[in-house]
Design a protein around this motif. Structure first.
Motif, PDB file in Angstrom:
ATOM      1  N   VAL A 124     -15.981  35.393  -9.195  1.00 47.36           N
ATOM      2  CA  VAL A 124     -16.626  35.632 -10.485  1.00 47.36           C
ATOM      3  C   VAL A 124     -18.058  36.113 -10.291  1.00 47.36           C
ATOM      4  N   PHE A 125     -18.767  35.551  -9.288  1.00 49.88           N
ATOM      5  CA  PHE A 125     -20.141  35.986  -9.010  1.00 49.88           C
ATOM      6  C   PHE A 125     -20.169  37.460  -8.588  1.00 49.88           C
ATOM      7  N   ILE A 126     -19.194  37.857  -7.770  1.00 50.22           N
ATOM      8  CA  ILE A 126     -19.137  39.262  -7.350  1.00 50.22           C
ATOM      9  C   ILE A 126     -18.845  40.154  -8.556  1.00 50.22           C
ATOM     10  N   LEU A 127     -17.949  39.696  -9.432  1.00 50.33           N
ATOM     11  CA  LEU A 127     -17.668  40.478 -10.639  1.00 50.33           C
ATOM     12  C   LEU A 127     -18.899  40.577 -11.529  1.00 50.33           C
ATOM     13  N   SER A 171       0.845  -1.199   0.000  1.00 46.77           N
ATOM     14  CA  SER A 171       0.000   0.000   0.000  1.00 46.77           C
ATOM     15  C   SER A 171       0.876   1.243   0.000  1.00 46.77           C
ATOM     16  N   ASP A 172       0.306   2.349  -0.449  1.00 47.41           N
ATOM     17  CA  ASP A 172       1.029   3.615  -0.481  1.00 47.41           C
ATOM     18  C   ASP A 172       0.085   4.740  -0.066  1.00 47.41           C
ATOM     19  N   ASN A 173       0.630   5.973  -0.056  1.00 51.02           N
ATOM     20  CA  ASN A 173      -0.151   7.135   0.367  1.00 51.02           C
ATOM     21  C   ASN A 173      -0.526   8.045  -0.796  1.00 51.02           C
ATOM     22  N   LEU A 174      -0.384   7.552  -2.027  1.00 49.94           N
ATOM     23  CA  LEU A 174      -0.708   8.391  -3.177  1.00 49.94           C
ATOM     24  C   LEU A 174      -2.189   8.758  -3.213  1.00 49.94           C
ATOM     25  N   SER A 175      -3.043   7.827  -2.796  1.00 46.57           N
ATOM     26  CA  SER A 175      -4.481   8.123  -2.805  1.00 46.57           C
ATOM     27  C   SER A 175      -4.814   9.240  -1.821  1.00 46.57           C
ATOM     28  N   ALA A 176      -4.112   9.259  -0.672  1.00 41.77           N
ATOM     29  CA  ALA A 176      -4.340  10.336   0.298  1.00 41.77           C
ATOM     30  C   ALA A 176      -3.916  11.676  -0.289  1.00 41.77           C
ATOM     31  N   ARG A 177      -2.785  11.677  -1.013  1.00 40.39           N
ATOM     32  CA  ARG A 177      -2.349  12.913  -1.661  1.00 40.39           C
ATOM     33  C   ARG A 177      -3.370  13.376  -2.687  1.00 40.39           C
ATOM     34  N   ASP A 178      -3.862  12.437  -3.503  1.00 42.31           N
ATOM     35  CA  ASP A 178      -4.835  12.791  -4.529  1.00 42.31           C
ATOM     36  C   ASP A 178      -6.131  13.311  -3.909  1.00 42.31           C
ATOM     37  N   GLN A 179      -6.518  12.721  -2.783  1.00 46.91           N
ATOM     38  CA  GLN A 179      -7.738  13.164  -2.112  1.00 46.91           C
ATOM     39  C   GLN A 179      -7.577  14.582  -1.578  1.00 46.91           C
ATOM     40  N   ILE A 180      -6.415  14.857  -0.974  1.00 51.55           N
ATOM     41  CA  ILE A 180      -6.151  16.204  -0.465  1.00 51.55           C
ATOM     42  C   ILE A 180      -6.117  17.204  -1.614  1.00 51.55           C
ATOM     43  N   ALA A 181      -5.458  16.824  -2.724  1.00 54.27           N
ATOM     44  CA  ALA A 181      -5.388  17.715  -3.883  1.00 54.27           C
ATOM     45  C   ALA A 181      -6.774  17.974  -4.461  1.00 54.27           C
ATOM     46  N   SER A 182      -7.622  16.935  -4.479  1.00 57.50           N
ATOM     47  CA  SER A 182      -8.983  17.098  -4.989  1.00 57.50           C
ATOM     48  C   SER A 182      -9.785  18.058  -4.120  1.00 57.50           C
ATOM     49  N   GLN A 183      -9.663  17.905  -2.803  1.00 61.44           N
ATOM     50  CA  GLN A 183     -10.369  18.808  -1.897  1.00 61.44           C
ATOM     51  C   GLN A 183      -9.859  20.239  -2.058  1.00 61.44           C
ATOM     52  N   LEU A 184      -8.553  20.380  -2.263  1.00 59.55           N
ATOM     53  CA  LEU A 184      -7.980  21.712  -2.446  1.00 59.55           C
ATOM     54  C   LEU A 184      -8.485  22.341  -3.736  1.00 59.55           C
ATOM     55  N   ASN A 185      -8.535  21.569  -4.811  1.00 56.09           N
ATOM     56  CA  ASN A 185      -9.036  22.094  -6.085  1.00 56.09           C
ATOM     57  C   ASN A 185     -10.507  22.497  -5.971  1.00 56.09           C
ATOM     58  N   THR A 186     -11.281  21.712  -5.213  1.00 53.16           N
ATOM     59  CA  THR A 186     -12.687  22.060  -4.998  1.00 53.16           C
ATOM     60  C   THR A 186     -12.812  23.391  -4.272  1.00 53.16           C
ATOM     61  N   PHE A 187     -11.988  23.560  -3.248  1.00 54.57           N
ATOM     62  CA  PHE A 187     -12.001  24.825  -2.489  1.00 54.57           C
ATOM     63  C   PHE A 187     -11.625  25.993  -3.387  1.00 54.57           C
ATOM     64  N   LYS A 188     -10.583  25.818  -4.204  1.00 59.62           N
ATOM     65  CA  LYS A 188     -10.155  26.899  -5.089  1.00 59.62           C
ATOM     66  C   LYS A 188     -11.257  27.236  -6.097  1.00 59.62           C
ATOM     67  N   ALA A 189     -11.936  26.201  -6.602  1.00 58.01           N
ATOM     68  CA  ALA A 189     -13.012  26.432  -7.566  1.00 58.01           C
ATOM     69  C   ALA A 189     -14.160  27.209  -6.929  1.00 58.01           C
ATOM     70  N   ILE A 190     -14.493  26.849  -5.676  1.00 57.69           N
ATOM     71  CA  ILE A 190     -15.571  27.567  -4.969  1.00 57.69           C
ATOM     72  C   ILE A 190     -15.190  29.020  -4.751  1.00 57.69           C
ATOM     73  N   ALA A 191     -13.940  29.239  -4.300  1.00 63.91           N
ATOM     74  CA  ALA A 191     -13.485  30.608  -4.037  1.00 63.91           C
ATOM     75  C   ALA A 191     -13.470  31.429  -5.321  1.00 63.91           C
ATOM     76  N   LEU A 192     -13.000  30.819  -6.410  1.00 66.87           N
ATOM     77  CA  LEU A 192     -13.011  31.529  -7.689  1.00 66.87           C
ATOM     78  C   LEU A 192     -14.436  31.819  -8.142  1.00 66.87           C
ATOM     79  N   GLY A 193     -15.336  30.862  -7.908  1.00 67.68           N
ATOM     80  CA  GLY A 193     -16.736  31.068  -8.267  1.00 67.68           C
ATOM     81  C   GLY A 193     -17.336  32.242  -7.527  1.00 67.68           C
TER      82      GLY A 193
END
Length: 442
Positions: A318-321, A293-315
């Motif tokens: 953009v909504f304010i603009l 087993s390895d920890n790559l899935s944990a890294r990918d999960q953290i990266a996915s959550q981070l990308n989701t957060f960035k997308a929400i913040a950007l959204g």
């Protein structure tokens, strides 16, 4: 440009309102990107770095993986043995292999009359502790029988025998008393300098206590990378060599299983030279009847959550603009109505519809550009406030949000684009103004 700039300076209230809306949206986008970059840097340095992504954890497989000497069909096939360790060491792209064997939790007595109620003893090659990313705060691995290395957590929780017995009696008699647990936590979280002391493991054998040989503390590990010291104290490990582990087993008579033909292990840590080879090595290891087993899935999960957060913040930005663009459209449409005479005179003097449209779009883009500059200023103030809050309240000094130069053009581009698109409709409306009717009506 001159006419557009003149209109912006003349209509100060409308300009201020439009700039404020755009600046808030621009600041939201810059802060969102900065938070995402800061969080990503923090995760890579403190959390993902602590996951040890370049390592594969290998464990025994199936019912035969207990490494306890159990017999039966295929019992030894799933064990993690010396032969399999040597095979794995021979695989390409393997940098190092560290085997470990759990011995269980013991009560310890120190040479200065302190006791510890539970530290797990693990047999490893002490010289390879650093290969697993461990850092020595004191001393180092000693190449002698009876040497032991304590991790950071194992230096906490030491107390004198009288205090230990008193607390245990109080907990047994009044387990719901919060003051008792507060006092116990005070002792458990206290760090004791154990370097150079000798400690003696104690194990319960039925109704009797069995004392093992004295072990000499030759090294103490630092807090693991990516962990907080407040949480690291609950992971209490004592590392000994395999020879010392055999000596402890013989002394404590704890190895009652059938004798094995060769040494077996509970875990194997395989460090690879490149993350791209992990899957290939795991497939080879699985063919040895072992789990990998390895920890790559944990890294990918953290990266996915981070990308989701960035997308929400950007959204949100953009909504304010988008809301700001509506204010620009309304303001410039009103400006078109108020400037009918000016537009009519310009057309009479020879200005065509294209020039009229360009003037209004340039005016809108200038509003966007000025709002973007103001948004950069807001972004710096917001980021400084967030950093102060994170450091003071969250206690994550390693997480620092920074407005990098490459994020500024992105914010300006969003602001100017918003201004341009917002000015298209008013520009078209202005270009369609009938010059003679506009002059005659006014």
């Amino acid at each position: 440009m001159r006419l557009a700039w003149g209109q912006i300076k003349r209509r100060k209230v409308v300009t201020a309102l439009c700039m404020t809306g755009i600046s808030i949206g621009c600041a939201a986008i810059i802060v969102a990107i900065s938070i995402g970059n800061g969080a990503q840097s923090y995760l890579e340095k403190e959390i993902i770095g602590g996951l040890k992504l370049d390592e594969i954890t290998v464990t025994p497989q199936g019912s035969g993986g207990s490494a306890d000497g159990s017999s039966g069909p295929g019992a030894e096939r799933g064990l993690l043995t010396d032969d399999k360790v040597r095979v794995i060491e021979g695989f390409h792209h393997v940098k190092s292999v560290v085997a470990a064997k759990q011995m269980g939790y013991f009560r310890f007595l120190s040479s200065d009359n302190l006791v510890h109620d539970g530290i797990n003893i693990m047999a490893v090659d002490l010289t390879k502790l650093k290969e697993q990313g461990n850092r020595f705060a004191q001393g180092g691995p000693l190449d002698q029988m009876g040497a032991v290395v304590l991790n950071y957590g194992a230096t906490s929780g030491w107390k004198d025998a009288e205090t230990s017995e008193r607390l245990m009696n109080m907990i047994n008699s009044d387990p719901n008393n919060p003051k008792i647990w507060e006092e116990l936590y005070t002792y458990d979280s206290a760090i004791t300098d154990m370097m150079g002391k000798s400690i003696q493991p104690e194990r319960m054998e039925g109704e009797q206590k069995a004392l093992g040989p004295r072990l000499y503390i030759g090294g103490v590990l630092d807090v693991p990378k990516g962990q907080n010291a407040e949480f690291a104290i609950y992971d209490r490990q004592a590392y000994v060599s395999f020879e010392t582990a055999d000596w402890l087993n013989d002394t404590l008579n704890s190895n009652n299983g059938a004798a094995m033909k060769q040494r077996t292990y509970d875990t194997l840590t395989v460090k690879v030279d490149d993350l791209g080879h992990i899957q290939q090595l795991e497939e080879l290891i699985s063919k040895l009847a072992l789990n990998a087993s390895d920890n790559l899935s944990a890294r990918d999960q953290i990266a996915s959550q981070l990308n989701t957060f960035k997308a929400i913040a950007l959204g949100v930005g953009v909504f304010i603009l988008l809301l700001a663009s509506i204010s620009i459209i309304v303001a410039m449409t009103m400006s078109t109505h108020q400037r009918r005479r000016q537009i009519g005179i310009m057309k009479v003097l020879g200005a065509n519809s294209g020039q009229i449209r360009v003037m209004f779009i340039v005016e809108a883009s200038l509003l966007g550009f000025l709002g973007g500059l103001l948004g950069i200023v807001f972004a710096y103030f917001i980021v400084n406030g967030l950093n102060s809050f994170i450091t003071a309240s969250a206690g994550m000094a390693g997480l620092q949000i920074e407005v990098t130069p490459n994020t500024l053009p992105i914010g300006i581009a969003f602001a100017v684009t918003t201004g341009i698109f917002s000015g298209i409709y008013p520009a078209i409306s202005a270009a369609r103004t009938n010059a003679l009717l506009a002059i005659k009506r006014d």
